[in-house]
Every structure is written in C-alpha cells, then in structure tokens.
Design an enzyme around this catalytic site. Structure first.
Site, mmCIF file in Angstrom:
data_model
loop_
_atom_site.group_PDB
_atom_site.id
_atom_site.type_symbol
_atom_site.label_atom_id
_atom_site.label_comp_id
_atom_site.label_asym_id
_atom_site.label_seq_id
_atom_site.Cartn_x
_atom_site.Cartn_y
_atom_site.Cartn_z
ATOM 1 N N ARG A 121 0.815 -1.237 0.000
ATOM 2 C CA ARG A 121 0.000 0.000 0.000
ATOM 3 C C ARG A 121 0.841 1.276 0.000
ATOM 4 O O ARG A 121 0.391 2.326 0.433
ATOM 5 C CB ARG A 121 -0.976 0.033 1.182
ATOM 6 C CG ARG A 121 -2.000 -1.061 1.137
ATOM 7 C CD ARG A 121 -3.224 -0.720 1.957
ATOM 8 N NE ARG A 121 -4.125 -1.836 1.948
ATOM 9 C CZ ARG A 121 -4.091 -2.839 2.811
ATOM 10 N NH1 ARG A 121 -3.206 -2.829 3.793
ATOM 11 N NH2 ARG A 121 -4.930 -3.825 2.714
ATOM 12 N N GLU A 185 10.995 19.760 -23.284
ATOM 13 C CA GLU A 185 10.388 20.192 -22.004
ATOM 14 C C GLU A 185 11.037 21.487 -21.504
ATOM 15 O O GLU A 185 10.351 22.351 -20.954
ATOM 16 C CB GLU A 185 10.514 19.093 -20.942
ATOM 17 C CG GLU A 185 9.758 17.802 -21.242
ATOM 18 C CD GLU A 185 8.227 17.906 -21.116
ATOM 19 O OE1 GLU A 185 7.710 18.982 -20.752
ATOM 20 O OE2 GLU A 185 7.554 16.900 -21.422
ATOM 21 N N LYS A 227 8.667 23.676 -12.117
ATOM 22 C CA LYS A 227 7.760 22.545 -11.933
ATOM 23 C C LYS A 227 7.343 22.426 -10.463
ATOM 24 O O LYS A 227 6.183 22.172 -10.155
ATOM 25 C CB LYS A 227 8.383 21.237 -12.438
ATOM 26 C CG LYS A 227 7.429 20.070 -12.250
ATOM 27 C CD LYS A 227 7.369 19.115 -13.382
ATOM 28 C CE LYS A 227 6.204 18.116 -13.156
ATOM 29 N NZ LYS A 227 6.290 16.935 -13.979
ATOM 30 N N GLU A 237 -3.471 18.156 -10.298
ATOM 31 C CA GLU A 237 -3.950 18.682 -11.581
ATOM 32 C C GLU A 237 -5.457 18.943 -11.605
ATOM 33 O O GLU A 237 -6.179 18.447 -12.468
ATOM 34 C CB GLU A 237 -3.542 17.736 -12.730
ATOM 35 C CG GLU A 237 -3.591 18.455 -14.064
ATOM 36 C CD GLU A 237 -2.913 17.702 -15.213
ATOM 37 O OE1 GLU A 237 -1.852 17.093 -14.986
ATOM 38 O OE2 GLU A 237 -3.452 17.767 -16.309
ATOM 39 N N ARG A 241 -1.848 22.930 -12.876
ATOM 40 C CA ARG A 241 -0.847 21.951 -13.349
ATOM 41 C C ARG A 241 -1.031 21.627 -14.836
ATOM 42 O O ARG A 241 -0.083 21.208 -15.510
ATOM 43 C CB ARG A 241 -0.907 20.671 -12.492
ATOM 44 C CG ARG A 241 0.224 19.714 -12.810
ATOM 45 C CD ARG A 241 0.396 18.626 -11.762
ATOM 46 N NE ARG A 241 1.436 17.699 -12.167
ATOM 47 C CZ ARG A 241 2.030 16.826 -11.380
ATOM 48 N NH1 ARG A 241 1.696 16.756 -10.104
ATOM 49 N NH2 ARG A 241 2.963 16.014 -11.843
ATOM 50 N N HIS A 248 1.218 19.402 -25.574
ATOM 51 C CA HIS A 248 1.172 17.954 -25.366
ATOM 52 C C HIS A 248 -0.068 17.315 -25.995
ATOM 53 O O HIS A 248 -0.073 16.107 -26.242
ATOM 54 C CB HIS A 248 1.212 17.618 -23.874
ATOM 55 C CG HIS A 248 2.598 17.737 -23.277
ATOM 56 N ND1 HIS A 248 3.372 18.870 -23.410
ATOM 57 C CD2 HIS A 248 3.354 16.846 -22.559
ATOM 58 C CE1 HIS A 248 4.532 18.679 -22.775
ATOM 59 N NE2 HIS A 248 4.545 17.463 -22.266
ATOM 60 N N HIS A 252 1.105 14.331 -27.846
ATOM 61 C CA HIS A 252 0.725 12.957 -27.464
ATOM 62 C C HIS A 252 -0.009 12.274 -28.615
ATOM 63 O O HIS A 252 0.169 11.078 -28.852
ATOM 64 C CB HIS A 252 -0.194 12.972 -26.238
ATOM 65 C CG HIS A 252 0.548 13.138 -24.942
ATOM 66 N ND1 HIS A 252 -0.042 13.640 -23.799
ATOM 67 C CD2 HIS A 252 1.837 12.872 -24.608
ATOM 68 C CE1 HIS A 252 0.863 13.677 -22.819
ATOM 69 N NE2 HIS A 252 2.005 13.216 -23.283
ATOM 70 N N HIS A 265 9.642 11.632 -27.062
ATOM 71 C CA HIS A 265 8.631 12.520 -26.484
ATOM 72 C C HIS A 265 8.952 14.003 -26.744
ATOM 73 O O HIS A 265 8.080 14.779 -27.159
ATOM 74 C CB HIS A 265 8.505 12.243 -24.983
ATOM 75 C CG HIS A 265 7.507 13.119 -24.296
ATOM 76 N ND1 HIS A 265 6.160 13.082 -24.575
ATOM 77 C CD2 HIS A 265 7.672 14.098 -23.355
ATOM 78 C CE1 HIS A 265 5.533 13.983 -23.831
ATOM 79 N NE2 HIS A 265 6.424 14.615 -23.080
HETATM 80 N N1 GLY Z 1 4.456 16.044 -17.064
HETATM 81 C C1 GLY Z 1 3.319 16.786 -16.668
HETATM 82 C C2 GLY Z 1 3.045 16.727 -15.202
HETATM 83 O O1 GLY Z 1 3.843 16.212 -14.442
HETATM 84 O O2 GLY Z 1 2.016 17.189 -14.767
#
Ligand code: GLY
Length: 363
Positions: A121, A185, A227, A237, A241, A248, A252, A265
């Site tokens: 867990r 990035e 970040k 998020e 975020r 992306h 993506h 990527h």
């Molecule tokens: N790579 C995007 C994030 O970590 O939210």
C-alpha cells in the site's frame, strides 16, 4: 550544488542538482531515515552504466540494496513488469520502511514509482533520473504509472518521491538525440512560465548543446523550480498543473498515431508546441514574432517543428486527441499562450482552428 524545494506540506522534498551526485546517493538516502533494505530499479541500458555506482554508494552508507533490472524501453511500463518487481521485493522481504530507488529515464521513474506507490500500500521512493527530460519533468511531481494495451499511462497514482537527485555527470553518456529531446520540455518552461528563462535559452542554446556544466546546472535547476512551483500549487492537476501540458495534446496524439516509435517525447511535443503557438496567435493574439521565436528555438535545439500528415493520419490524430486522459465531456481542452511566458489553460478550440494550426506546421 543547487537545491530546489518542492513544498507539499508533509510530502515536501528536495531536488538536488549537481555533478557527482550518484556517489552521494547513499549518504543522501541516509538523511531520510528510511529502512536498511531497499531496491534499485533500473533498466538494461542504464544498469550497465550506473547501477554499480548506485549500489556501491548505498552499501557504503549501510543499506542492503537489491538490484532489479527491467527491459529497456516503453514496454517495461506494463503490469507484467510491475508484477515481476513485486515478486522480487517479496522474495527479498522488503518491508514498509524499505524504499525504492528509480535509476533511469522517465520509463523507469514511472514504473518504479508505481511499484513503490502500490507495494504494501505504498513505500517511499527516491528518483535518480538519468535523462535530461526526466530530470526536468517526469522525476518531479509524483505522477507515476504504467500503460495498458488500450493506451499510455492509463493506470497510475500520485506518489511523491522523498528525494530527487539530478546528477548532471550521468548526462554525459546520453546519446545526442535523447539529450536534445530534453529541450522539448526545457523550452516549454520558458513559454508557459518564465520569459526570462526563454531569453536565456535563446542566448545560451549553443553552450547547452555543448553540455556546458555551469549553464546546464542553472537551467535544469530553474526548470525543476518552475515545476516545483506549479506542483506546489496544484499537486493533483485540478487546475494550474495543466499548463505543463502546453503542446502535449497534439504531441501525445502524434506519438499515439506513430505507435510510439517514430518520435521521442521531446520531438513530438516540439511539433505540438509550435502548433499550439500558431493556435495561440489565432485564438489569443500571441504576437507573430513570439510564434517565430518559439519555432526558431526548437529548431536550434535540433528538434522537429513540422509534420506531414495525410487525410487518414489527420483523422487518426483527432481520434487520438479525443482519447487523451485530459479530455472532459468529449471536449479537447488546449493550453494556449498570450505571449512567451504567459499561458491560459482549459481553452476550447474548434476543430477548424486545430486543422489550421496543423496546416501551419505542415511540411
Ligand atoms: N508532465 C506533466 C506533469 O507532471 O504534470
């Protein structure tokens, strides 16, 4: 050494950025007051280069590390490989106070983090990212997970690491194409958050491509700090975020329709960010000069900025974008920029405009 703090109350942690950190792994882990037994998860490409140094450092600090080597590449992010890690952990009797060290690029970090998030867990883990892209993005922020045949990252969790060690020396062994992919990035952080960083990258791109240690340290630390700032405000998020996903949605989509083989990527999101910048000019009035600066900087980093898509591929791209996890109520939401350094998220964009932006990046 540069230190960046990720401020998340009781889940706060440090990101260390410097050369020579792998040799200090054991002593830095000792400061975390974890159990003696631990597992180093690495892959068949990184293991032969760096596992011995990691294991040695951990042993010297009094730990009893178990080495788990998984196959190199995206296929390692599977439930089958997760199960093999659980088996190795159980056999070595890893306990709740034991911890995991993720030694590798984004795939290893996501996989090892997911194993740590779920074994017993949840046990602690430490990120030792060995690619530029993983150092500035995936090792920070606690998103961990694996793929399903139906799509990438469909199984996952938020599980913050206890420490991130960005050893700049390990970047020396990165193949050139993979190194350049990291700038997909890095440049993003300038666009979404920091116009001064973007200007710095315009000035120092040649030095960065020559892997100048001092410039690299400053830039990696700044990206991690951005970040950390974003994740500190929105860990799971629910809003802000999302800005980390600039470029992306299309990126993506391109990775998905090329079956994750053609583009790295950073390459896919380079094209995605140039397209997003054209879209930003149309929808939010991003100055044309900024769109050109974005395109030029990605080009200087050696990343692709155009893509040739036939009718069927364009249809497949829209279908892939609609399957993305971030789609809500069937609507694709974009992150768009008013200018370099200033973005908005949750922007609904008609398909017609997306098609127009794809024409703008058409080869
Ligand atoms: N790579 C995007 C994030 O970590 O939210």
């Amino acid at each position: 050494m540069r230190t960046v703090q990720v401020a998340l109350a009781e889940r706060s942690y440090r990101i260390l950025v410097a050369g020579g950190l792998l040799a200090r792994l054991g002593q830095e882990c000792a400061r975390l007051k974890l159990g003696r037994r631990c597992a180093v998860i690495t892959d068949a490409r990184v293991g032969p280069l760096h596992a011995a140094a990691a294991m040695e450092s951990l042993k010297e600090a009094g730990f009893e590390p178990l080495l788990v080597t998984v196959p190199a590449g995206e296929t390692a992010k599977s439930l089958k490989v997760v199960a093999s890690c659980y088996d190795a952990f159980a056999k070595a009797r890893l306990e709740r106070k034991s911890f995991v060290v993720a030694l590798g690029g984004g795939v290893v970090g996501d996989l090892a983090g997911f194993v740590a998030a779920t074994y017993l867990r949840g046990i602690p883990f430490v990120q030792v990212p060995t690619t530029l892209l993983a150092q500035v993005d995936s090792s920070v922020g606690g998103k961990v997970g694996v793929n399903l045949p139906a799509g990438k990252n469909l199984i996952g969790a938020f599980h913050q690491p206890r420490l991130v060690l960005c050893d700049l020396d390990v970047l020396g062994t990165l193949p050139e194409r993979e190194y350049r992919s990291g700038f997909g990035e890095i440049i993003k952080y300038g666009i979404i958050y920091d116009a001064a960083l973007f200007r710095r990258l315009e000035r120092s791109m040649d030095r960065l491509l020559a892997r100048d240690p001092a410039e690299l340290a400053a830039v990696v630390a700044r990206c991690c700090a951005i970040k950390a700032d974003v994740v500190g405000q929105d860990e799971t998020e629910s809003g802000l975020r999302a800005i980390l996903n600039y470029g992306h949605t299309i990126g993506h989509g391109l990775e998905a329709i090329s079956a994750y083989g053609k583009y790295l990527h950073g390459e896919a999101i380079s094209i995605g960010q140039v397209a997003a910048s054209h879209l930003s000019a149309r929808r939010l009035g991003m100055p044309e000069a900024d769109v050109q600066r974005v395109r030029t900087l990605f080009e200087r980093a050696g990343l692709p900025v155009t893509v040739k898509l036939g009718t069927a591929q364009r249809k497949a791209l829209f279908a892939a974008m609609r399957l993305d996890k971030k789609v809500s109520g069937g609507e694709i939401k974009f992150v768009l920029a008013r200018a370099v350094g200033k973005v908005e998220f949750g922007c609904a964009v008609p398909d017609e405009d997306v098609n127009w932006a794809l024409d703008a990046v058409g080869a």
